[in-house]
Design a protein around this motif. Structure first.
Motif, PDB file in Angstrom:
ATOM      1  N   GLY A 124     -71.791 -82.749  84.376  1.00 53.22           N
ATOM      2  CA  GLY A 124     -70.488 -82.080  84.373  1.00 53.22           C
ATOM      3  C   GLY A 124     -70.177 -81.467  85.731  1.00 53.22           C
ATOM      4  O   GLY A 124     -69.070 -81.612  86.263  1.00 53.22           O
ATOM      5  N   GLU A 129     -66.543 -80.528  87.068  1.00 55.80           N
ATOM      6  CA  GLU A 129     -66.240 -79.436  86.134  1.00 55.80           C
ATOM      7  C   GLU A 129     -66.756 -78.131  86.724  1.00 55.80           C
ATOM      8  O   GLU A 129     -67.941 -77.969  86.948  1.00 55.80           O
ATOM      9  N   ARG A 131     -65.452 -75.021  85.495  1.00 56.36           N
ATOM     10  CA  ARG A 131     -65.190 -73.932  84.553  1.00 56.36           C
ATOM     11  C   ARG A 131     -66.488 -73.647  83.805  1.00 56.36           C
ATOM     12  O   ARG A 131     -66.805 -74.261  82.808  1.00 56.36           O
ATOM     13  N   LEU A 135     -68.396 -75.254  80.572  1.00 48.38           N
ATOM     14  CA  LEU A 135     -69.543 -76.127  80.827  1.00 48.38           C
ATOM     15  C   LEU A 135     -70.835 -75.607  80.193  1.00 48.38           C
ATOM     16  O   LEU A 135     -71.561 -76.362  79.545  1.00 48.38           O
TER      17      LEU A 135
END
Length: 171
Positions: A124, A129, A131, A135
Protein backbone atom coordinates in the motif's frame (compact mmCIF):
# COMPACT_ATOMS: atom_id res chain seq x y z
CA UNK A 1 -11.91 7.63 -27.38
CA UNK A 2 -14.42 8.76 -24.82
CA UNK A 3 -14.54 7.55 -21.26
CA UNK A 4 -17.88 5.89 -21.94
CA UNK A 5 -16.50 3.79 -24.78
CA UNK A 6 -13.51 2.76 -22.67
CA UNK A 7 -15.78 1.68 -19.83
CA UNK A 8 -18.03 -0.29 -22.16
CA UNK A 9 -14.94 -1.96 -23.65
CA UNK A 10 -13.58 -2.86 -20.22
CA UNK A 11 -16.99 -4.15 -19.12
CA UNK A 12 -17.36 -6.30 -22.23
CA UNK A 13 -13.80 -7.60 -21.77
CA UNK A 14 -14.65 -8.59 -18.18
CA UNK A 15 -17.76 -10.35 -19.42
CA UNK A 16 -15.80 -12.23 -22.10
CA UNK A 17 -13.12 -13.26 -19.59
CA UNK A 18 -15.67 -14.44 -17.05
CA UNK A 19 -17.56 -16.47 -19.67
CA UNK A 20 -14.27 -18.02 -20.82
CA UNK A 21 -13.50 -18.95 -17.22
CA UNK A 22 -16.98 -20.30 -16.48
CA UNK A 23 -17.49 -22.25 -19.69
CA UNK A 24 -14.02 -23.60 -20.43
CA UNK A 25 -11.11 -22.86 -18.07
CA UNK A 26 -12.62 -23.78 -14.69
CA UNK A 27 -14.35 -26.99 -15.86
CA UNK A 28 -11.23 -28.10 -17.74
CA UNK A 29 -8.53 -26.86 -15.36
CA UNK A 30 -9.92 -27.45 -11.86
CA UNK A 31 -10.49 -31.13 -11.09
CA UNK A 32 -13.78 -32.07 -9.43
CA UNK A 33 -13.67 -35.12 -7.14
CA UNK A 34 -16.61 -37.49 -7.43
CA UNK A 35 -17.13 -37.59 -3.66
CA UNK A 36 -16.67 -34.88 -1.08
CA UNK A 37 -16.67 -35.35 2.68
CA UNK A 38 -19.38 -33.67 4.71
CA UNK A 39 -18.60 -29.96 5.03
CA UNK A 40 -15.78 -30.07 2.48
CA UNK A 41 -15.80 -27.41 -0.22
CA UNK A 42 -15.37 -28.34 -3.84
CA UNK A 43 -12.06 -27.23 -5.40
CA UNK A 44 -14.16 -25.29 -7.90
CA UNK A 45 -16.02 -23.31 -5.20
CA UNK A 46 -13.73 -20.25 -4.86
CA UNK A 47 -12.87 -20.02 -8.57
CA UNK A 48 -16.59 -20.02 -9.34
CA UNK A 49 -17.31 -17.41 -6.65
CA UNK A 50 -14.56 -15.06 -7.84
CA UNK A 51 -15.55 -15.55 -11.49
CA UNK A 52 -19.17 -14.79 -10.60
CA UNK A 53 -18.03 -11.55 -8.96
CA UNK A 54 -16.05 -10.75 -12.11
CA UNK A 55 -19.13 -11.44 -14.23
CA UNK A 56 -21.33 -9.18 -12.09
CA UNK A 57 -18.70 -6.43 -12.18
CA UNK A 58 -18.59 -6.62 -15.97
CA UNK A 59 -22.38 -6.45 -16.18
CA UNK A 60 -22.60 -3.45 -13.84
CA UNK A 61 -19.75 -1.56 -15.52
CA UNK A 62 -21.16 -2.16 -18.99
CA UNK A 63 -24.69 -1.20 -17.97
CA UNK A 64 -23.62 1.96 -16.14
CA UNK A 65 -21.36 3.08 -18.98
CA UNK A 66 -24.03 2.32 -21.58
CA UNK A 67 -26.71 4.27 -19.72
CA UNK A 68 -24.45 7.23 -18.87
CA UNK A 69 -25.80 10.60 -20.02
CA UNK A 70 -22.57 12.52 -20.76
CA UNK A 71 -21.47 10.47 -23.72
CA UNK A 72 -18.83 12.67 -25.27
CA UNK A 73 -16.97 13.82 -22.16
CA UNK A 74 -13.28 13.00 -22.04
CA UNK A 75 -11.83 11.49 -18.90
CA UNK A 76 -9.65 13.50 -16.54
CA UNK A 77 -6.63 11.53 -17.67
CA UNK A 78 -7.27 12.62 -21.25
CA UNK A 79 -7.70 16.27 -20.24
CA UNK A 80 -4.40 17.03 -18.57
CA UNK A 81 -2.66 14.15 -16.83
CA UNK A 82 0.58 13.02 -18.33
CA UNK A 83 1.13 9.32 -18.85
CA UNK A 84 3.48 7.51 -16.48
CA UNK A 85 7.00 7.38 -17.95
CA UNK A 86 8.03 3.84 -18.89
CA UNK A 87 10.98 3.82 -16.46
CA UNK A 88 8.69 4.67 -13.52
CA UNK A 89 6.25 1.96 -14.59
CA UNK A 90 9.11 -0.54 -14.76
CA UNK A 91 10.40 0.51 -11.33
CA UNK A 92 6.90 0.10 -9.92
CA UNK A 93 6.66 -3.37 -11.43
CA UNK A 94 10.05 -4.40 -10.02
CA UNK A 95 9.19 -3.03 -6.57
CA UNK A 96 5.90 -4.96 -6.62
CA UNK A 97 7.63 -8.19 -7.64
CA UNK A 98 10.30 -7.80 -4.95
CA UNK A 99 7.66 -7.11 -2.29
CA UNK A 100 5.59 -10.12 -3.39
CA UNK A 101 8.70 -12.34 -3.31
CA UNK A 102 9.42 -11.03 0.19
CA UNK A 103 5.82 -11.78 1.16
CA UNK A 104 6.17 -15.35 -0.07
CA UNK A 105 9.44 -15.74 1.84
CA UNK A 106 7.98 -14.24 5.04
CA UNK A 107 4.83 -16.35 4.87
CA UNK A 108 6.87 -19.54 5.34
CA UNK A 109 8.72 -18.07 8.32
CA UNK A 110 6.21 -15.99 10.31
CA UNK A 111 2.88 -17.32 9.05
CA UNK A 112 0.16 -16.00 6.81
CA UNK A 113 -1.40 -13.42 9.14
CA UNK A 114 1.79 -11.54 10.05
CA UNK A 115 3.18 -11.74 6.51
CA UNK A 116 -0.13 -10.53 5.03
CA UNK A 117 -0.27 -7.60 7.43
CA UNK A 118 3.24 -6.53 6.53
CA UNK A 119 2.63 -7.19 2.83
CA UNK A 120 -0.51 -5.04 2.70
CA UNK A 121 1.24 -2.27 4.61
CA UNK A 122 4.36 -2.25 2.40
CA UNK A 123 2.53 -2.69 -0.91
CA UNK A 124 0.00 0.00 0.00
CA UNK A 125 2.77 2.43 0.90
CA UNK A 126 4.87 1.53 -2.15
CA UNK A 127 1.96 2.23 -4.48
CA UNK A 128 1.09 5.60 -3.03
CA UNK A 129 -1.31 5.14 -0.11
CA UNK A 130 -0.32 7.76 2.44
CA UNK A 131 -3.46 7.85 4.57
CA UNK A 132 -2.16 6.01 7.62
CA UNK A 133 -5.61 6.06 9.26
CA UNK A 134 -6.78 3.86 6.40
CA UNK A 135 -3.67 1.81 5.67
CA UNK A 136 -2.84 0.60 9.18
CA UNK A 137 -6.30 -0.68 10.16
CA UNK A 138 -6.75 -2.41 6.78
CA UNK A 139 -3.28 -3.94 6.92
CA UNK A 140 -3.76 -5.39 10.38
CA UNK A 141 -7.49 -6.10 10.61
CA UNK A 142 -8.10 -7.64 7.17
CA UNK A 143 -5.72 -10.63 7.58
CA UNK A 144 -6.96 -11.25 11.13
CA UNK A 145 -10.63 -11.14 10.15
CA UNK A 146 -10.03 -13.38 7.13
CA UNK A 147 -8.06 -15.87 9.24
CA UNK A 148 -10.81 -15.98 11.88
CA UNK A 149 -13.50 -16.40 9.23
CA UNK A 150 -11.81 -19.25 7.40
CA UNK A 151 -10.67 -21.14 10.50
CA UNK A 152 -13.62 -20.65 12.86
CA UNK A 153 -16.61 -20.02 10.56
CA UNK A 154 -15.84 -21.84 7.30
CA UNK A 155 -13.86 -24.59 9.04
CA UNK A 156 -10.98 -24.39 6.59
CA UNK A 157 -7.66 -24.89 8.37
CA UNK A 158 -4.93 -22.38 7.56
CA UNK A 159 -1.43 -23.50 8.53
CA UNK A 160 -0.25 -20.57 10.65
CA UNK A 161 1.35 -21.64 13.95
CA UNK A 162 1.65 -18.10 15.35
CA UNK A 163 -1.98 -17.16 14.68
CA UNK A 164 -3.22 -20.55 15.85
CA UNK A 165 -1.37 -20.15 19.18
CA UNK A 166 -2.60 -16.59 19.71
CA UNK A 167 -6.22 -17.26 18.80
CA UNK A 168 -6.45 -20.50 20.77
CA UNK A 169 -5.28 -18.56 23.83
CA UNK A 170 -8.00 -15.93 23.22
CA UNK A 171 -10.84 -18.26 22.25
Amino acid sequence: MTLRLKEVGIGLSLLALSFLLLIWLIPEGVPQPTRLREGQLSPRFWPLISTSILLMSGLVLTALAWLEKGQGIASEAEDGDEPLPPIQALIGLVVGCVLLAGYFWAMARVGMVVASSLGILLLGYAYGERRWRVLIPVAFLLPIVLYLFFVYVAGIPIPDPIARTVFRAIF
